[in-house]
Design a protein around this motif. Structure first.
Motif, PDB file in Angstrom:
ATOM      1  N   ALA A 106      -9.060 -33.317 -38.314  1.00 11.70           N
ATOM      2  CA  ALA A 106      -9.930 -34.429 -37.916  1.00 11.70           C
ATOM      3  C   ALA A 106     -10.401 -34.183 -36.497  1.00 11.70           C
ATOM      4  CB  ALA A 106      -9.176 -35.750 -38.007  1.00 11.70           C
ATOM      5  N   LEU A 107     -11.714 -34.185 -36.330  1.00 14.34           N
ATOM      6  CA  LEU A 107     -12.339 -34.027 -35.011  1.00 14.34           C
ATOM      7  C   LEU A 107     -12.856 -35.374 -34.559  1.00 14.34           C
ATOM      8  CD1 LEU A 107     -13.649 -32.485 -32.617  1.00 14.34           C
ATOM      9  CD2 LEU A 107     -15.590 -31.995 -34.142  1.00 14.34           C
ATOM     10  N   GLY A 108     -12.418 -35.826 -33.398  1.00 24.57           N
ATOM     11  CA  GLY A 108     -12.855 -37.112 -32.872  1.00 24.57           C
ATOM     12  C   GLY A 108     -13.774 -36.963 -31.678  1.00 24.57           C
ATOM     13  N   PHE A 109     -14.865 -37.700 -31.690  1.00 23.22           N
ATOM     14  CA  PHE A 109     -15.748 -37.843 -30.526  1.00 23.22           C
ATOM     15  C   PHE A 109     -15.452 -39.220 -29.933  1.00 23.22           C
ATOM     16  CE2 PHE A 109     -19.305 -35.077 -32.606  1.00 23.22           C
ATOM     17  CZ  PHE A 109     -18.607 -33.933 -32.287  1.00 23.22           C
TER      18      PHE A 109
ATOM     19  N   LEU B  22      -6.419 -44.855 -38.641  1.00 22.96           N
ATOM     20  CA  LEU B  22      -7.871 -44.924 -38.523  1.00 22.96           C
ATOM     21  C   LEU B  22      -8.404 -43.947 -37.487  1.00 22.96           C
ATOM     22  CD1 LEU B  22     -10.401 -46.529 -39.506  1.00 22.96           C
ATOM     23  CD2 LEU B  22      -9.996 -48.106 -37.597  1.00 22.96           C
ATOM     24  N   VAL B  23      -7.643 -43.733 -36.413  1.00 25.59           N
ATOM     25  CA  VAL B  23      -8.153 -42.925 -35.297  1.00 25.59           C
ATOM     26  C   VAL B  23      -7.377 -41.624 -35.084  1.00 25.59           C
ATOM     27  CG1 VAL B  23      -9.109 -44.905 -34.077  1.00 25.59           C
ATOM     28  CG2 VAL B  23      -6.739 -44.223 -33.615  1.00 25.59           C
ATOM     29  N   ARG B  24      -6.452 -41.324 -35.957  1.00 25.10           N
ATOM     30  CA  ARG B  24      -5.653 -40.104 -35.808  1.00 25.10           C
ATOM     31  C   ARG B  24      -6.569 -38.880 -35.785  1.00 25.10           C
ATOM     32  NH1 ARG B  24      -0.402 -39.700 -36.809  1.00 25.10           N
ATOM     33  NH2 ARG B  24      -0.490 -41.645 -38.023  1.00 25.10           N
ATOM     34  N   CYS B  25      -6.382 -38.005 -34.795  1.00 23.09           N
ATOM     35  CA  CYS B  25      -7.222 -36.822 -34.636  1.00 23.09           C
ATOM     36  C   CYS B  25      -6.360 -35.597 -34.358  1.00 23.09           C
ATOM     37  CB  CYS B  25      -8.195 -36.990 -33.465  1.00 23.09           C
ATOM     38  SG  CYS B  25      -9.442 -38.253 -33.697  1.00 23.09           S
ATOM     39  N   ASP B  26      -6.847 -34.458 -34.825  1.00 25.08           N
ATOM     40  CA  ASP B  26      -6.246 -33.185 -34.450  1.00 25.08           C
ATOM     41  C   ASP B  26      -6.908 -32.612 -33.208  1.00 25.08           C
ATOM     42  OD1 ASP B  26      -4.418 -32.643 -36.859  1.00 25.08           O
ATOM     43  OD2 ASP B  26      -6.347 -33.117 -37.787  1.00 25.08           O
ATOM     44  N   PHE B  27      -8.223 -32.868 -33.085  1.00 21.79           N
ATOM     45  CA  PHE B  27      -9.004 -32.451 -31.923  1.00 21.79           C
ATOM     46  C   PHE B  27      -9.793 -33.661 -31.430  1.00 21.79           C
ATOM     47  CE2 PHE B  27      -8.641 -28.654 -34.627  1.00 21.79           C
ATOM     48  CZ  PHE B  27      -8.034 -27.777 -33.740  1.00 21.79           C
TER      49      PHE B  27
ATOM     50  N   PHE C  38      -0.417 -39.303 -30.654  1.00 23.24           N
ATOM     51  CA  PHE C  38      -0.492 -38.152 -31.545  1.00 23.24           C
ATOM     52  C   PHE C  38      -0.173 -36.890 -30.741  1.00 23.24           C
ATOM     53  CE2 PHE C  38      -4.073 -41.151 -32.504  1.00 23.24           C
ATOM     54  CZ  PHE C  38      -3.417 -41.846 -33.520  1.00 23.24           C
ATOM     55  N   PRO C  39       1.103 -36.559 -30.587  1.00 23.14           N
ATOM     56  CA  PRO C  39       1.513 -35.468 -29.680  1.00 23.14           C
ATOM     57  C   PRO C  39       0.876 -34.117 -29.988  1.00 23.14           C
ATOM     58  CG  PRO C  39       3.403 -36.803 -30.319  1.00 23.14           C
ATOM     59  CD  PRO C  39       2.266 -37.265 -31.161  1.00 23.14           C
ATOM     60  N   ASP C  40       0.475 -33.878 -31.231  1.00 22.11           N
ATOM     61  CA  ASP C  40      -0.132 -32.592 -31.583  1.00 22.11           C
ATOM     62  C   ASP C  40      -1.644 -32.577 -31.382  1.00 22.11           C
ATOM     63  OD1 ASP C  40       2.334 -31.532 -32.310  1.00 22.11           O
ATOM     64  OD2 ASP C  40       2.169 -32.281 -34.366  1.00 22.11           O
ATOM     65  N   CYS C  41      -2.224 -33.683 -30.986  1.00 20.98           N
ATOM     66  CA  CYS C  41      -3.667 -33.765 -30.789  1.00 20.98           C
ATOM     67  C   CYS C  41      -4.089 -32.949 -29.559  1.00 20.98           C
ATOM     68  CB  CYS C  41      -4.088 -35.220 -30.605  1.00 20.98           C
ATOM     69  SG  CYS C  41      -5.842 -35.456 -30.189  1.00 20.98           S
ATOM     70  N   ILE C  42      -5.072 -32.097 -29.736  1.00 19.69           N
ATOM     71  CA  ILE C  42      -5.664 -31.356 -28.624  1.00 19.69           C
ATOM     72  C   ILE C  42      -6.812 -32.193 -28.090  1.00 19.69           C
ATOM     73  CG2 ILE C  42      -6.810 -29.245 -27.881  1.00 19.69           C
ATOM     74  CD1 ILE C  42      -3.970 -28.766 -28.774  1.00 19.69           C
ATOM     75  N   ALA C  43      -6.626 -32.808 -26.937  1.00 23.03           N
ATOM     76  CA  ALA C  43      -7.630 -33.705 -26.356  1.00 23.03           C
ATOM     77  C   ALA C  43      -8.181 -33.095 -25.076  1.00 23.03           C
ATOM     78  CB  ALA C  43      -7.020 -35.076 -26.072  1.00 23.03           C
ATOM     79  N   TYR C  44      -9.491 -32.912 -25.032  1.00 14.93           N
ATOM     80  CA  TYR C  44     -10.144 -32.351 -23.855  1.00 14.93           C
ATOM     81  C   TYR C  44     -11.255 -33.288 -23.387  1.00 14.93           C
ATOM     82  CZ  TYR C  44      -8.037 -27.757 -24.959  1.00 14.93           C
ATOM     83  OH  TYR C  44      -7.165 -26.731 -25.204  1.00 14.93           O
ATOM     84  N   GLY C  45     -11.463 -33.275 -22.080  1.00 13.81           N
ATOM     85  CA  GLY C  45     -12.620 -33.958 -21.514  1.00 13.81           C
ATOM     86  C   GLY C  45     -13.741 -32.961 -21.310  1.00 13.81           C
ATOM     87  N   PHE C  46     -14.882 -33.157 -22.019  1.00 19.14           N
ATOM     88  CA  PHE C  46     -15.973 -32.192 -21.875  1.00 19.14           C
ATOM     89  C   PHE C  46     -17.301 -32.805 -22.283  1.00 19.14           C
ATOM     90  CE2 PHE C  46     -18.469 -28.350 -23.014  1.00 19.14           C
ATOM     91  CZ  PHE C  46     -18.414 -27.735 -21.772  1.00 19.14           C
ATOM     92  N   PHE C  47     -18.194 -32.902 -21.313  1.00 17.95           N
ATOM     93  CA  PHE C  47     -19.581 -33.328 -21.496  1.00 17.95           C
ATOM     94  C   PHE C  47     -20.422 -32.337 -20.683  1.00 17.95           C
ATOM     95  CE2 PHE C  47     -23.340 -35.663 -20.015  1.00 17.95           C
ATOM     96  CZ  PHE C  47     -23.817 -36.214 -21.192  1.00 17.95           C
ATOM     97  N   PRO C  48     -20.951 -31.278 -21.317  1.00 12.94           N
ATOM     98  CA  PRO C  48     -21.584 -30.204 -20.542  1.00 12.94           C
ATOM     99  C   PRO C  48     -22.826 -30.657 -19.794  1.00 12.94           C
ATOM    100  CG  PRO C  48     -22.045 -29.958 -22.884  1.00 12.94           C
ATOM    101  CD  PRO C  48     -21.049 -31.067 -22.767  1.00 12.94           C
ATOM    102  N   GLN C  49     -22.901 -30.288 -18.518  1.00 12.93           N
ATOM    103  CA  GLN C  49     -24.074 -30.577 -17.682  1.00 12.93           C
ATOM    104  C   GLN C  49     -24.464 -29.302 -16.945  1.00 12.93           C
ATOM    105  OE1 GLN C  49     -22.165 -34.732 -16.377  1.00 12.93           O
ATOM    106  NE2 GLN C  49     -24.169 -34.393 -15.436  1.00 12.93           N
TER     107      GLN C  49
END
Length: 431
Positions: free
Chosen positions: A68-71, A159-164, A380-391
């Motif tokens: 699951a990819l979350g935006f 509902l919001v569980r994400c892998d990425f 979700f300890p296994d979730c890979i969460a990054y902050g990225f909004f390319p400018q």
């Protein structure tokens, strides 16, 4: 679908919804987003602890199991003073290649780009070959997320569980030695706020020597807070220094001084990542101007990198304040959080940047502040969460002063760039 035109218009529309928090009142903006995502074919749900402050979750599932990819983004904003702005903060004006308004950077721009990418994919008939795409737009981030991301993760985890997960916190370019770097936020400092108290004896202010003024006892404490504790070099800032060509085998202070000689602005940014920081922000003493205060209280904002324990934090604070002459009490202890610097998602971001900006590279960074990513990493300890909004056109040092400031605005070219990134990311990660 013209990504640039759509994301620009959607951002303008979102800015025109006044979602200053408090009170937030995010429902009209969320319903506007929900209608567009629903029309594109997403399964959309609005869920919240309060009727006027719902969170939005839009899902597009594939036919086969997969990640699951979350935006992720938030639609609430901080306050704006119209008198300090060149344009109406809620106008959403398009002028000189920028969209103006409160939330143009933090962070209705990212919400608009993520939603635009998702809508474009769905309208062209794309569905994940595996896994699921989720667009998550939350309320209440600006006051901590108790009604937003935190509430969703606690009350609706499935509902919001994400892998990425892609969220705010990184993306504007920086330049160093002629090279361009795009920061990917992998970690965030925690918050260990505390109060320093000094005590004395009250008296009438007309006879100064009859009392024992607690406020004067606070003066040495404030003076000591001009300094910062010794640095503790954790993994993420160490990697930043390495990528910038600095020697981190010696002490962090030497590496920072070397960086400062080349680029003082960049050194300030890196310094904020290094170890425990302490910043006095509020002070209170007598309630009446003619009463010598028997008690003075100083509130200090303390930020702590992930991985440092409470004993070390207290030692670093005492290192600055000394041991005697005051009492200290913590009011918040929220540990820092992080995701691995190496992952499939990081590799994807690196490849995408290399295609879009030849010769540029990504660099993992640690945010001195925090975002809603912390709620997802905790839930979700296994979730890979990054902050990225390319400018690519509006760099970090152009962008950061506008966050929570006057004349907040975002380059239209960067809106389109970001929308393309989220579209391409979903296609590559989910098939």
């Amino acid at each position: 679908m013209d990504l640039g035109a759509h994301v620009t218009q959607l951002l303008q529309e979102l800015i025109r919804f006044d979602t200053v928090n408090p009170p937030g009142n995010e429902r009209p903006a969320q319903e506007h987003l929900a209608a567009q995502l629903d029309d594109a074919g997403f399964e959309v749900e609005l869920a919240g602890a309060e009727p006027d402050r719902p969170n939005l979750v839009a899902r597009l599932a594939g036919d086969a199991p997969g990640p699951a990819l979350g935006f992720l983004g938030h639609v609430d904003t901080v306050l704006a003073d119209p008198e300090a702005w060149a344009r109406d903060p809620w106008s959403g004006d398009l002028a000189d290649g920028f969209v103006w308004g409160r939330g143009a950077i933090d962070m209705k721009s990212q919400v608009a780009a993520e939603a635009t990418a998702a809508i474009a994919l769905a309208r062209e008939g794309w569905r994940p070959a595996r896994g699921e795409l989720k667009v998550i737009a939350v309320a209440d981030e600006e006051t901590g997320g108790a009604l937003g991301a935190q509430w969703l993760c606690e009350h609706h985890p499935d509902l919001v569980r994400c892998d990425f997960l892609l969220n705010e916190g990184g993306g504007p370019f920086i330049e160093f030695r002629g090279d361009r770097y795009y920061g990917v936020c992998c970690a965030e400092k925690g918050v260990y706020r505390f109060t320093v108290t000094t005590s004395g004896a009250a008296g009438h202010a007309s006879v100064p020597m009859l009392g024992d003024n607690a406020l004067l006892k606070m003066a040495p404490v404030l003076e000591r807070l001009r300094a910062q504790p010794s640095y503790d070099l954790t993994d993420e800032p160490a990697e930043v220094l390495r990528r910038l060509g600095q020697d981190v085998d010696g002490d962090a202070n030497r590496a920072l001084m070397a960086l400062n000689e080349e680029d003082p602005r960049l050194a300030i940014l890196v310094q904020a990542m290094l170890g425990v920081s302490v910043t006095p922000t509020r002070i209170k003493a007598s309630d009446k101007i003619n009463v010598i205060p028997a008690r003075a209280e100083l509130q200090v904002d303390c930020r702590v990198p992930p991985g440092l324990d409470d004993d070390l934090v207290l030692r670093r604070i005492r290192e600055v304040l000394g041991e005697d002459g005051y009492a200290l009490e913590f009011s918040e202890r929220v540990p820092g959080n992080r995701s691995p610097m190496q992952s499939e998602l990081m590799d994807l971001i690196g490849r995408w940047i290399a295609r879009e900006d030849a010769g540029a590279a990504v660099i993992p960074v640690q945010l001195p502040a925090f975002t809603d990513s912390r709620h997802f990493r905790a839930a979700f300890p296994d979730c890979i969460a990054y902050g990225f909004f390319p400018q690519r056109h509006q760099g970090f040092f152009d962008t950061w002063p506008l966050v929570h400031g006057a004349d907040e605005r975002i380059a239209v070219r960067d809106l389109e760039l970001a929308a393309r990134f989220y579209r391409d990311c979903a296609r590559e990660l989910l098939g």
